[in-house]
Design a protein around this motif. Structure first.
Motif, PDB file in Angstrom:
ATOM      1  N   MET A 261       0.826  -1.204   0.000  1.00 20.79           N
ATOM      2  CA  MET A 261       0.000   0.000   0.000  1.00 20.79           C
ATOM      3  C   MET A 261       0.863   1.259   0.000  1.00 20.79           C
ATOM      4  O   MET A 261       0.625   2.196  -0.774  1.00 20.79           O
ATOM      5  CB  MET A 261      -0.910   0.004   1.226  1.00 20.79           C
ATOM      6  CG  MET A 261      -1.794   1.237   1.338  1.00 20.79           C
ATOM      7  SD  MET A 261      -2.531   1.433   2.971  1.00 20.79           S
ATOM      8  CE  MET A 261      -1.115   1.992   3.933  1.00 20.79           C
ATOM      9  N   LEU A 262       1.878   1.295   0.867  1.00 21.50           N
ATOM     10  CA  LEU A 262       2.743   2.471   0.936  1.00 21.50           C
ATOM     11  C   LEU A 262       3.490   2.678  -0.377  1.00 21.50           C
ATOM     12  O   LEU A 262       3.609   3.807  -0.868  1.00 21.50           O
ATOM     13  CB  LEU A 262       3.736   2.320   2.086  1.00 21.50           C
ATOM     14  CG  LEU A 262       3.153   2.376   3.498  1.00 21.50           C
ATOM     15  CD1 LEU A 262       4.256   2.174   4.525  1.00 21.50           C
ATOM     16  CD2 LEU A 262       2.432   3.681   3.744  1.00 21.50           C
ATOM     17  N   ARG A 314      14.879  -2.470  -0.301  1.00 19.85           N
ATOM     18  CA  ARG A 314      14.482  -3.511   0.643  1.00 19.85           C
ATOM     19  C   ARG A 314      15.687  -4.310   1.115  1.00 19.85           C
ATOM     20  O   ARG A 314      15.754  -4.737   2.279  1.00 19.85           O
ATOM     21  CB  ARG A 314      13.449  -4.438  -0.013  1.00 19.85           C
ATOM     22  CG  ARG A 314      12.107  -3.795  -0.280  1.00 19.85           C
ATOM     23  CD  ARG A 314      11.224  -4.698  -1.090  1.00 19.85           C
ATOM     24  NE  ARG A 314      11.810  -5.024  -2.386  1.00 19.85           N
ATOM     25  CZ  ARG A 314      11.233  -5.809  -3.311  1.00 19.85           C
ATOM     26  NH1 ARG A 314      10.057  -6.369  -3.040  1.00 19.85           N
ATOM     27  NH2 ARG A 314      11.815  -6.038  -4.458  1.00 19.85           N
ATOM     28  N   GLN A 315      16.657  -4.532   0.231  1.00 20.04           N
ATOM     29  CA  GLN A 315      17.861  -5.268   0.621  1.00 20.04           C
ATOM     30  C   GLN A 315      18.696  -4.477   1.616  1.00 20.04           C
ATOM     31  O   GLN A 315      19.324  -5.051   2.506  1.00 20.04           O
ATOM     32  CB  GLN A 315      18.673  -5.599  -0.627  1.00 20.04           C
ATOM     33  CG  GLN A 315      17.953  -6.546  -1.586  1.00 20.04           C
ATOM     34  CD  GLN A 315      18.745  -6.802  -2.855  1.00 20.04           C
ATOM     35  OE1 GLN A 315      19.869  -6.328  -3.006  1.00 20.04           O
ATOM     36  NE2 GLN A 315      18.147  -7.545  -3.779  1.00 20.04           N
ATOM     37  N   VAL A 316      18.697  -3.149   1.465  1.00 18.34           N
ATOM     38  CA  VAL A 316      19.402  -2.300   2.439  1.00 18.34           C
ATOM     39  C   VAL A 316      18.696  -2.386   3.790  1.00 18.34           C
ATOM     40  O   VAL A 316      19.337  -2.504   4.840  1.00 18.34           O
ATOM     41  CB  VAL A 316      19.450  -0.836   1.946  1.00 18.34           C
ATOM     42  CG1 VAL A 316      20.233   0.027   2.940  1.00 18.34           C
ATOM     43  CG2 VAL A 316      20.076  -0.753   0.560  1.00 18.34           C
ATOM     44  N   LEU A 331       6.191  -5.323  18.004  1.00 18.64           N
ATOM     45  CA  LEU A 331       4.896  -4.866  17.497  1.00 18.64           C
ATOM     46  C   LEU A 331       4.728  -5.219  16.022  1.00 18.64           C
ATOM     47  O   LEU A 331       3.716  -5.776  15.605  1.00 18.64           O
ATOM     48  CB  LEU A 331       4.761  -3.355  17.693  1.00 18.64           C
ATOM     49  CG  LEU A 331       3.502  -2.711  17.088  1.00 18.64           C
ATOM     50  CD1 LEU A 331       2.251  -3.224  17.798  1.00 18.64           C
ATOM     51  CD2 LEU A 331       3.574  -1.188  17.177  1.00 18.64           C
ATOM     52  N   LEU A 332       5.747  -4.914  15.229  1.00 20.65           N
ATOM     53  CA  LEU A 332       5.667  -5.164  13.792  1.00 20.65           C
ATOM     54  C   LEU A 332       5.800  -6.646  13.479  1.00 20.65           C
ATOM     55  O   LEU A 332       5.262  -7.124  12.466  1.00 20.65           O
ATOM     56  CB  LEU A 332       6.760  -4.382  13.061  1.00 20.65           C
ATOM     57  CG  LEU A 332       6.642  -2.849  13.134  1.00 20.65           C
ATOM     58  CD1 LEU A 332       7.826  -2.197  12.423  1.00 20.65           C
ATOM     59  CD2 LEU A 332       5.337  -2.368  12.514  1.00 20.65           C
ATOM     60  N   GLY A 333       6.513  -7.369  14.345  1.00 20.15           N
ATOM     61  CA  GLY A 333       6.711  -8.800  14.098  1.00 20.15           C
ATOM     62  C   GLY A 333       5.409  -9.564  14.047  1.00 20.15           C
ATOM     63  O   GLY A 333       5.260 -10.523  13.280  1.00 20.15           O
ATOM     64  N   GLN A 344       9.369  -4.312   2.633  1.00 16.12           N
ATOM     65  CA  GLN A 344       8.870  -3.083   2.014  1.00 16.12           C
ATOM     66  C   GLN A 344       8.354  -2.136   3.095  1.00 16.12           C
ATOM     67  O   GLN A 344       8.674  -0.943   3.104  1.00 16.12           O
ATOM     68  CB  GLN A 344       7.735  -3.426   1.032  1.00 16.12           C
ATOM     69  CG  GLN A 344       7.307  -2.288   0.132  1.00 16.12           C
ATOM     70  CD  GLN A 344       8.154  -2.208  -1.110  1.00 16.12           C
ATOM     71  OE1 GLN A 344       9.264  -1.682  -1.075  1.00 16.12           O
ATOM     72  NE2 GLN A 344       7.647  -2.718  -2.213  1.00 16.12           N
ATOM     73  N   LEU A 345       7.546  -2.681   4.014  1.00 15.69           N
ATOM     74  CA  LEU A 345       7.028  -1.872   5.106  1.00 15.69           C
ATOM     75  C   LEU A 345       8.153  -1.379   6.005  1.00 15.69           C
ATOM     76  O   LEU A 345       8.204  -0.194   6.372  1.00 15.69           O
ATOM     77  CB  LEU A 345       6.022  -2.692   5.921  1.00 15.69           C
ATOM     78  CG  LEU A 345       5.463  -2.033   7.189  1.00 15.69           C
ATOM     79  CD1 LEU A 345       4.702  -0.763   6.844  1.00 15.69           C
ATOM     80  CD2 LEU A 345       4.582  -3.009   7.954  1.00 15.69           C
ATOM     81  N   ILE A 346       9.062  -2.272   6.360  1.00 18.40           N
ATOM     82  CA  ILE A 346      10.174  -1.902   7.233  1.00 18.40           C
ATOM     83  C   ILE A 346      10.976  -0.748   6.633  1.00 18.40           C
ATOM     84  O   ILE A 346      11.388   0.181   7.336  1.00 18.40           O
ATOM     85  CB  ILE A 346      11.093  -3.113   7.472  1.00 18.40           C
ATOM     86  CG1 ILE A 346      10.388  -4.162   8.351  1.00 18.40           C
ATOM     87  CG2 ILE A 346      12.413  -2.692   8.118  1.00 18.40           C
ATOM     88  CD1 ILE A 346      10.102  -3.689   9.756  1.00 18.40           C
TER      89      ILE A 346
END
Length: 399
Positions: A261-262, A314-316, A331-333, A344-346
């Motif tokens: 989405m982002l 994303r790899q970075v 929380l995100l886990g 992507q979100l991270i």
């Protein structure tokens, strides 16, 4: 502005990826004279790009100083400067969302967002002197700063702009331009990603991330008089390969969907608008020498240069994900963000110095590889009005 050609800088939404924009700007600063002012007549920003745009506007008298200030902040970022990361806040947020799902809501105590962005308000208030925007305009270092937000009640894209007195507001289908004194609320509203950060009230309406309804991200700069536009994107444009036929397919988890989405919000509208601008330029090339009349009389070709990462961000992010505070990772886990599909979100939430510094270096490297094109843009040398790569795609697809 002393230049004959009005140049615009377009900084789209980016989240933590906004550090890449800083690296590109650092490269541009090395190409200008030592004490050069801001070279862009119009600076247009959305979401995290809005914050970068505002910093440039307040320091428009010395471009290198503005970029150095941005680099100082981005190079030393901690997630806690953007959203609250303490254990109690993370636990409370998790319980609120869980209770709301299980019990069908908690009434007035419902959590309005996944993360609390109050630290970002403090950071912006402390580091950005908004009164300097007007001074930059009065001294001829800037013609307009444009910040785009999305209005929830009226369901339209609103670009607030602060600039020269002769600049006119505009109105199109579900998007308007409105003069205003830019404040911290405009920046926070533009960066208020839905569900992640709370909406921000300006006047009698609540606003959220500017990318949501910004279907024509280039239009604001064009309305404000841009003749050349530099766009600093934050996504490499090499799509992932399609799954092999017969390979097992996993159901997308919440984190993958949120990252998707982002990514769509921040970049897809930009590329759709670039294609539209390219089509106009191609048509104008074919009509060279002919006089346009009627509704299309005002059409003009606009040179657009776009810089995007040549590597997959994303790899970075994967190399730096452990820098996030433990409470945030927990929380995100639960949403699957710590899995590969959640990168992507991270990458949009990883406001940590190891990640941001690597993105700054990446942006600087990419800018220097495009030095010839950037110098042509900056110093009014001849440019292609149409990106050859985009033009080829359009010819294959058909106009």
């Amino acid at each position: 502005m002393s230049d004959q050609t009005r140049k615009a800088l377009i900084l789209p939404g980016a989240g933590a990826r906004g550090a890449y924009q800083v690296g590109v700007l650092k490269g541009i600063a090395t190409m200008l004279p030592k004490h050069a002012p801001n070279p862009f007549a119009v600076i247009s920003g959305t979401s995290a790009g809005a914050i970068n745009a505002a910093v440039l506007a307040t320091q428009a008298a010395r471009f290198s100083v503005a970029v150095a200030e941005m680099e100082r902040v981005w190079s030393n970022f901690k997630a806690a400067q953007v959203y609250r990361t303490d254990n109690w806040t993370m636990l409370k947020t998790s319980l609120y969302w869980l209770s709301a799902i299980v019990l069908g809501g908690l009434g007035k105590k419902n959590s309005r967002s996944l993360l609390d962005s109050s630290p970002l308000r403090e950071l912006l208030t402390e580091n950005i002197k908004f009164s300097l925007i007007e001074r930059a305009i009065n001294r001829g270092h800037l013609e307009a700063l444009a910040i785009t937000v999305s209005a929830y009640s009226s369901a339209r894209s609103v670009t607030f702009f602060q600039g020269l007195e002769d600049l006119k507001p505009w109105a199109r289908v579900r998007r308007i331009g409105r003069p205003a004194k830019i404040t911290v609320d405009h920046l926070l509203a533009s960066a208020a990603v839905p569900f992640v950060f709370s909406p921000v009230q300006i006047g009698g309406e609540f606003y959220g991330d500017g990318a949501m309804r910004h279907r024509a991200p280039l239009s604001s700069a064009i309305h404000l008089g841009a003749e050349r536009m530099l766009v600093i994107g934050v996504r490499d444009e090499h799509p992932d390969p399609e799954p092999l036929e017969g390979a097992p397919v996993e159901m997308p988890n919440f984190a993958l969907l949120a990252g998707y989405m982002l990514d769509t919000l921040f970049m897809d509208g930009l590329y759709a608008d670039l294609e539209q601008a390219t089509r106009v330029n191609v048509i104008m090339e074919q009509l060279e020498g002919k006089t346009l009349e009627g509704p299309v009389a005002g059409l003009r070709p606009i040179s657009t240069l776009i810089i995007v990462p040549k590597e997959d961000i994303r790899q970075v992010a994967e190399r730096h994900v452990d820098e996030l505070p433990r409470a945030v990772r927990l929380l995100l886990g639960g949403s699957g963000a710590m899995d590969k599909g959640g990168l992507q979100l991270i990458s949009y939430l990883l406001f940590e110095s190891g990640f941001t510094r690597e993105l700054i270096e990446m942006g600087l490297r990419d800018a220097m590889e495009m030095e010839e094109d950037l110098r042509a843009f900056l110093f009014d040398q001849p440019m292609e009005t149409v990106s050859m790569e985009i033009k080829r795609d359009l010819f294959f697809e058909g106009l």
